[in-house]
Scaffold this motif. Structure first.
Motif, PDB file in Angstrom:
ATOM      1  N   ALA A   1       8.505   6.942  -2.700  1.00 51.90           N
ATOM      2  CA  ALA A   1       9.722   6.217  -2.335  1.00 51.90           C
ATOM      3  C   ALA A   1       9.427   4.742  -2.097  1.00 51.90           C
ATOM      4  O   ALA A   1       8.345   4.377  -1.630  1.00 51.90           O
ATOM      5  CB  ALA A   1      10.345   6.834  -1.084  1.00 51.90           C
ATOM      6  N   ALA A   2      10.397   3.908  -2.421  1.00 50.48           N
ATOM      7  CA  ALA A   2      10.288   2.463  -2.206  1.00 50.48           C
ATOM      8  C   ALA A   2      11.687   1.902  -2.013  1.00 50.48           C
ATOM      9  O   ALA A   2      12.683   2.564  -2.322  1.00 50.48           O
ATOM     10  CB  ALA A   2       9.603   1.794  -3.397  1.00 50.48           C
ATOM     11  N   ALA A   3      11.766   0.688  -1.482  1.00 53.21           N
ATOM     12  CA  ALA A   3      13.065   0.036  -1.300  1.00 53.21           C
ATOM     13  C   ALA A   3      13.643  -0.350  -2.656  1.00 53.21           C
ATOM     14  O   ALA A   3      12.943  -0.852  -3.532  1.00 53.21           O
ATOM     15  CB  ALA A   3      12.926  -1.191  -0.413  1.00 53.21           C
ATOM     16  N   LYS A   4      14.934  -0.111  -2.812  1.00 55.65           N
ATOM     17  CA  LYS A   4      15.613  -0.424  -4.062  1.00 55.65           C
ATOM     18  C   LYS A   4      15.519  -1.914  -4.364  1.00 55.65           C
ATOM     19  O   LYS A   4      15.764  -2.753  -3.506  1.00 55.65           O
ATOM     20  CB  LYS A   4      17.088  -0.011  -3.958  1.00 55.65           C
ATOM     21  N   GLY A   5      15.118  -2.242  -5.580  1.00 53.52           N
ATOM     22  CA  GLY A   5      15.019  -3.639  -5.985  1.00 53.52           C
ATOM     23  C   GLY A   5      13.755  -4.339  -5.543  1.00 53.52           C
ATOM     24  O   GLY A   5      13.606  -5.540  -5.732  1.00 53.52           O
ATOM     25  N   SER A   6      12.800  -3.594  -4.946  1.00 50.50           N
ATOM     26  CA  SER A   6      11.560  -4.200  -4.446  1.00 50.50           C
ATOM     27  C   SER A   6      10.467  -4.160  -5.497  1.00 50.50           C
ATOM     28  O   SER A   6      10.504  -3.361  -6.443  1.00 50.50           O
ATOM     29  CB  SER A   6      11.075  -3.454  -3.193  1.00 50.50           C
ATOM     30  N   THR A   7       9.469  -5.033  -5.320  1.00 53.39           N
ATOM     31  CA  THR A   7       8.316  -4.998  -6.221  1.00 53.39           C
ATOM     32  C   THR A   7       7.453  -3.771  -5.953  1.00 53.39           C
ATOM     33  O   THR A   7       6.646  -3.383  -6.806  1.00 53.39           O
ATOM     34  CB  THR A   7       7.458  -6.265  -6.044  1.00 53.39           C
ATOM     35  N   SER A   8       7.612  -3.163  -4.796  1.00 58.48           N
ATOM     36  CA  SER A   8       6.832  -1.965  -4.471  1.00 58.48           C
ATOM     37  C   SER A   8       7.115  -0.842  -5.458  1.00 58.48           C
ATOM     38  O   SER A   8       6.203  -0.106  -5.869  1.00 58.48           O
ATOM     39  CB  SER A   8       7.154  -1.492  -3.053  1.00 58.48           C
ATOM     40  N   GLU A   9       8.378  -0.694  -5.837  1.00 61.72           N
ATOM     41  CA  GLU A   9       8.747   0.353  -6.792  1.00 61.72           C
ATOM     42  C   GLU A   9       8.044   0.123  -8.129  1.00 61.72           C
ATOM     43  O   GLU A   9       7.438   1.033  -8.698  1.00 61.72           O
ATOM     44  CB  GLU A   9      10.256   0.381  -6.992  1.00 61.72           C
ATOM     45  N   ALA A  10       8.119  -1.117  -8.628  1.00 57.35           N
ATOM     46  CA  ALA A  10       7.479  -1.439  -9.904  1.00 57.35           C
ATOM     47  C   ALA A  10       5.966  -1.282  -9.809  1.00 57.35           C
ATOM     48  O   ALA A  10       5.311  -0.808 -10.742  1.00 57.35           O
ATOM     49  CB  ALA A  10       7.843  -2.862 -10.329  1.00 57.35           C
ATOM     50  N   GLY A  11       5.380  -1.675  -8.673  1.00 56.06           N
ATOM     51  CA  GLY A  11       3.940  -1.552  -8.481  1.00 56.06           C
ATOM     52  C   GLY A  11       3.482  -0.117  -8.486  1.00 56.06           C
ATOM     53  O   GLY A  11       2.436   0.222  -9.060  1.00 56.06           O
ATOM     54  N   ALA A  12       4.255   0.768  -7.857  1.00 59.22           N
ATOM     55  CA  ALA A  12       3.899   2.187  -7.841  1.00 59.22           C
ATOM     56  C   ALA A  12       3.917   2.761  -9.252  1.00 59.22           C
ATOM     57  O   ALA A  12       3.009   3.507  -9.646  1.00 59.22           O
ATOM     58  CB  ALA A  12       4.859   2.957  -6.940  1.00 59.22           C
ATOM     59  N   ARG A  13       4.945   2.409 -10.021  1.00 57.65           N
ATOM     60  CA  ARG A  13       5.033   2.915 -11.396  1.00 57.65           C
ATOM     61  C   ARG A  13       3.885   2.402 -12.257  1.00 57.65           C
ATOM     62  O   ARG A  13       3.394   3.097 -13.146  1.00 57.65           O
ATOM     63  CB  ARG A  13       6.371   2.507 -12.014  1.00 57.65           C
ATOM     64  N   LYS A  14       3.461   1.184 -11.980  1.00 57.43           N
ATOM     65  CA  LYS A  14       2.406   0.576 -12.794  1.00 57.43           C
ATOM     66  C   LYS A  14       1.027   1.152 -12.489  1.00 57.43           C
ATOM     67  O   LYS A  14       0.198   1.335 -13.384  1.00 57.43           O
ATOM     68  CB  LYS A  14       2.393  -0.942 -12.570  1.00 57.43           C
ATOM     69  N   VAL A  15       0.774   1.457 -11.215  1.00 64.02           N
ATOM     70  CA  VAL A  15      -0.576   1.820 -10.773  1.00 64.02           C
ATOM     71  C   VAL A  15      -0.806   3.334 -10.729  1.00 64.02           C
ATOM     72  O   VAL A  15      -1.904   3.815 -11.045  1.00 64.02           O
ATOM     73  CB  VAL A  15      -0.878   1.201  -9.396  1.00 64.02           C
ATOM     74  N   ILE A  16       0.226   4.098 -10.361  1.00 65.09           N
ATOM     75  CA  ILE A  16       0.053   5.539 -10.172  1.00 65.09           C
ATOM     76  C   ILE A  16       0.497   6.277 -11.433  1.00 65.09           C
ATOM     77  O   ILE A  16       1.664   6.181 -11.825  1.00 65.09           O
ATOM     78  CB  ILE A  16       0.861   6.037  -8.959  1.00 65.09           C
TER      79      ILE A  16
ATOM     80  N   LYS B   1       0.833  -1.202   0.000  1.00 63.52           N
ATOM     81  CA  LYS B   1       0.000   0.000   0.000  1.00 63.52           C
ATOM     82  C   LYS B   1       0.869   1.254   0.000  1.00 63.52           C
ATOM     83  O   LYS B   1       2.087   1.188   0.182  1.00 63.52           O
ATOM     84  CB  LYS B   1      -0.924  -0.005   1.223  1.00 63.52           C
ATOM     85  N   VAL B   2       0.213   2.367  -0.200  1.00 66.94           N
ATOM     86  CA  VAL B   2       0.890   3.661  -0.191  1.00 66.94           C
ATOM     87  C   VAL B   2       0.495   4.415   1.073  1.00 66.94           C
ATOM     88  O   VAL B   2      -0.668   4.391   1.490  1.00 66.94           O
ATOM     89  CB  VAL B   2       0.503   4.494  -1.432  1.00 66.94           C
ATOM     90  N   ALA B   3       1.464   5.075   1.689  1.00 65.58           N
ATOM     91  CA  ALA B   3       1.199   5.935   2.845  1.00 65.58           C
ATOM     92  C   ALA B   3       1.701   7.340   2.554  1.00 65.58           C
ATOM     93  O   ALA B   3       2.687   7.524   1.827  1.00 65.58           O
ATOM     94  CB  ALA B   3       1.870   5.390   4.098  1.00 65.58           C
ATOM     95  N   THR B   4       1.027   8.313   3.126  1.00 68.84           N
ATOM     96  CA  THR B   4       1.392   9.717   2.956  1.00 68.84           C
ATOM     97  C   THR B   4       1.290  10.436   4.301  1.00 68.84           C
ATOM     98  O   THR B   4       0.671   9.928   5.244  1.00 68.84           O
ATOM     99  CB  THR B   4       0.457  10.416   1.951  1.00 68.84           C
ATOM    100  N   ARG B   5       1.871  11.611   4.385  1.00 70.72           N
ATOM    101  CA  ARG B   5       1.700  12.435   5.579  1.00 70.72           C
ATOM    102  C   ARG B   5       0.248  12.926   5.644  1.00 70.72           C
ATOM    103  O   ARG B   5      -0.301  13.406   4.640  1.00 70.72           O
ATOM    104  CB  ARG B   5       2.656  13.633   5.545  1.00 70.72           C
TER     105      ARG B   5
ATOM    106  N   PRO C   1      -7.287   1.934  -2.560  1.00 72.52           N
ATOM    107  CA  PRO C   1      -7.018   0.511  -2.352  1.00 72.52           C
ATOM    108  C   PRO C   1      -5.521   0.222  -2.380  1.00 72.52           C
ATOM    109  O   PRO C   1      -4.707   1.103  -2.662  1.00 72.52           O
ATOM    110  CB  PRO C   1      -7.714  -0.136  -3.544  1.00 72.52           C
ATOM    111  N   GLU C   2      -5.165  -1.035  -2.093  1.00 66.90           N
ATOM    112  CA  GLU C   2      -3.770  -1.435  -2.143  1.00 66.90           C
ATOM    113  C   GLU C   2      -3.250  -1.343  -3.578  1.00 66.90           C
ATOM    114  O   GLU C   2      -4.029  -1.425  -4.534  1.00 66.90           O
ATOM    115  CB  GLU C   2      -3.574  -2.860  -1.619  1.00 66.90           C
ATOM    116  N   LEU C   3      -1.960  -1.200  -3.725  1.00 63.85           N
ATOM    117  CA  LEU C   3      -1.364  -1.213  -5.061  1.00 63.85           C
ATOM    118  C   LEU C   3      -1.465  -2.604  -5.687  1.00 63.85           C
ATOM    119  O   LEU C   3      -1.818  -2.753  -6.856  1.00 63.85           O
ATOM    120  CB  LEU C   3       0.116  -0.809  -4.989  1.00 63.85           C
ATOM    121  N   PHE C   4      -1.158  -3.627  -4.891  1.00 57.85           N
ATOM    122  CA  PHE C   4      -1.234  -5.006  -5.376  1.00 57.85           C
ATOM    123  C   PHE C   4      -1.030  -5.950  -4.206  1.00 57.85           C
ATOM    124  O   PHE C   4      -0.599  -5.543  -3.116  1.00 57.85           O
ATOM    125  CB  PHE C   4      -0.186  -5.278  -6.457  1.00 57.85           C
ATOM    126  N   SER C   5      -1.355  -7.209  -4.414  1.00 56.39           N
ATOM    127  CA  SER C   5      -1.029  -8.256  -3.440  1.00 56.39           C
ATOM    128  C   SER C   5      -0.035  -9.196  -4.090  1.00 56.39           C
ATOM    129  O   SER C   5      -0.037  -9.382  -5.318  1.00 56.39           O
ATOM    130  CB  SER C   5      -2.282  -9.017  -3.006  1.00 56.39           C
TER     131      SER C   5
END
Length: 273
Positions: free
Chosen positions: A145-160, A124-128, A211-215
Motif C-alpha cells: 500500500a502507498a498514498a495515492k499519487g505518491s512516488t512511493s507507489e511508483a517506487g514499489a512497482r519499480k523495485v519489488i 522504505k517498506v514496512a511489514t508486520r 535497503p530503502e526503495l529509493f531516496s
C-alpha cells in the motif's frame, strides 16, 4: 466591418499588456493581497500537522513557508491539500507555492517548477513483524500500500518484482490498511515509519525493511510561469542554509530529542534531474 481607430488599437494593446503583466507578477499580487498561500498536506507529521493545543498546522514544511512569507513581508496562510491534488491546486492558482512532501520526479518537473531541494527523503517498506519479511524483494507478488499519487507507489512497482500496489488517500489510511491486513507491506517515508514503529511496538510491532526503495529530494513547487517566484524561493532557501536556520528547523522537528532522533545528512542545493 467595424474598424478600430489607431488610438483605440493603441489603448487596447496597452490594456492587454497591463493585464498580462498584472497576472504574470505573482510576487506583486501576493504583496498586494498581504498573504502567501502555501499548500501543505496537514496530516504528515512532522512536516505539516495540527498543533494538539491550537489545532493550527505546524511543522517542518510550515516553517519554510513561514520564512518565505516573512521575506515577502506578508502573513502566511496555510491551505491543506491532498496528495493527488497537490499539483492541480498549484496549477489552478488555488495556492501560491507547495511545501507538501513533494518529491522531485522527471514527470512532475514537466508540470511544475521545483525549488532547490530543502529535504531528502528515504522511502522504505514496512511489514508486520509476525509475517517475517526481511527485505523488500520478499514482497514479490504481494500487496503493498502507498498514498495515492505518491512516488512511493511508483517506487514499489519499480523495485519489488511482480508487486501489486494498492493506494489510499493519505499515509494514515495506508498504515491502517497494513494493520487491518488489507496489505502485506506499506511504502512510505522512513520518518513516518519510524514514528509508527514506536507507537505500535508493544501491541502490533512492525519491521522497517532494508535497503530503502529509493531516496528523493523534496522541492517547493512553483508554477512554471512564475520565474520571479522561483528565484525568490531559492534565494530564501540559500539564505536559510547559510544562516543555519535550515539546520535549526531540521533539529527542531527531526533531530536529537525528537521522536525521530535524526542527523541532517544533506544541504540545500539544486536538484539534479
Amino acid at each position: 466591418m467595424h474598424k478600430l481607430s489607431i488610438p483605440s488599437l493603441a489603448l487596447a494593446a496597452v490594456a492587454a499588456l497591463s493585464a498580462g503583466l498584472a497576472h504574470a507578477d505573482q510576487l506583486a499580487d501576493i504583496k498586494q493581497r498581504g498573504s502567501l498561500v502555501c499548500g501543505t498536506l496537514g496530516i504528515a507529521e512532522p512536516f505539516s500537522f495540527p498543533n494538539p493545543q491550537t489545532r493550527e498546522i505546524q511543522g517542518y514544511d510550515v516553517d519554510f513557508c513561514a520564512a518565505l512569507a516573512k521575506s515577502l513581508g506578508v502573513k502566511l496562510e496555510v491551505k491543506m491539500v491532498a496528495v493527488p491534488a497537490r499539483i492541480p491546486e498549484l496549477q489552478q492558482g488555488r495556492v501560491d507555492v507547495l511545501a507538501a512532501n513533494l518529491g522531485w520526479t522527471p514527470e512532475r518537473a514537466q508540470e511544475i517548477a521545483f525549488s532547490d531541494g530543502y529535504y531528502v527523503s528515504l522511502t522504505k517498506v514496512a511489514t508486520r513483524r509476525v509475517d517475517g519479511y526481511k527485505k523488500p524483494a520478499d514482497l514479490s507478488g504481494k500487496r503493498v500500500a502507498a498514498a495515492k499519487g505518491s512516488t512511493s507507489e511508483a517506487g514499489a512497482r519499480k523495485v519489488i518484482p511482480n508487486v501489486t500496489t494498492v493506494t489510499y488517500q493519505d499515509p494514515p489510511a495506508v498504515f491502517l490498511a497494513l494493520q487491518q491486513g488489507k496489505a502485506d507491506g506499506i511504502a512510505v517515508s522512513e520518518l513516518v515509519l519510524v514514528k509508527w514503529q514506536k507507537e505500535v511496538q508493544a501491541t502490533a510491532p512492525i519491521d522497517i525493511l532494508e535497503p530503502e526503495l529509493f531516496s528523493e529530494p523534496w522541492g517547493i513547487g512553483v508554477r512554471k510561469s512564475e520565474p520571479a517566484m522561483l528565484k525568490q524561493v531559492n534565494e530564501v532557501l540559500e539564505s536559510m542554509e547559510k544562516s543555519g536556520e535550515a539546520t535549526r528547523i531540521f533539529d527542531r522537528w527531526l533531530g536529537t530529542g525528537t521522536t525521530y532522533d535524526m542527523r541532517r545528512g544533506f544541504k540545500i542545493e539544486p536538484i539534479k534531474g
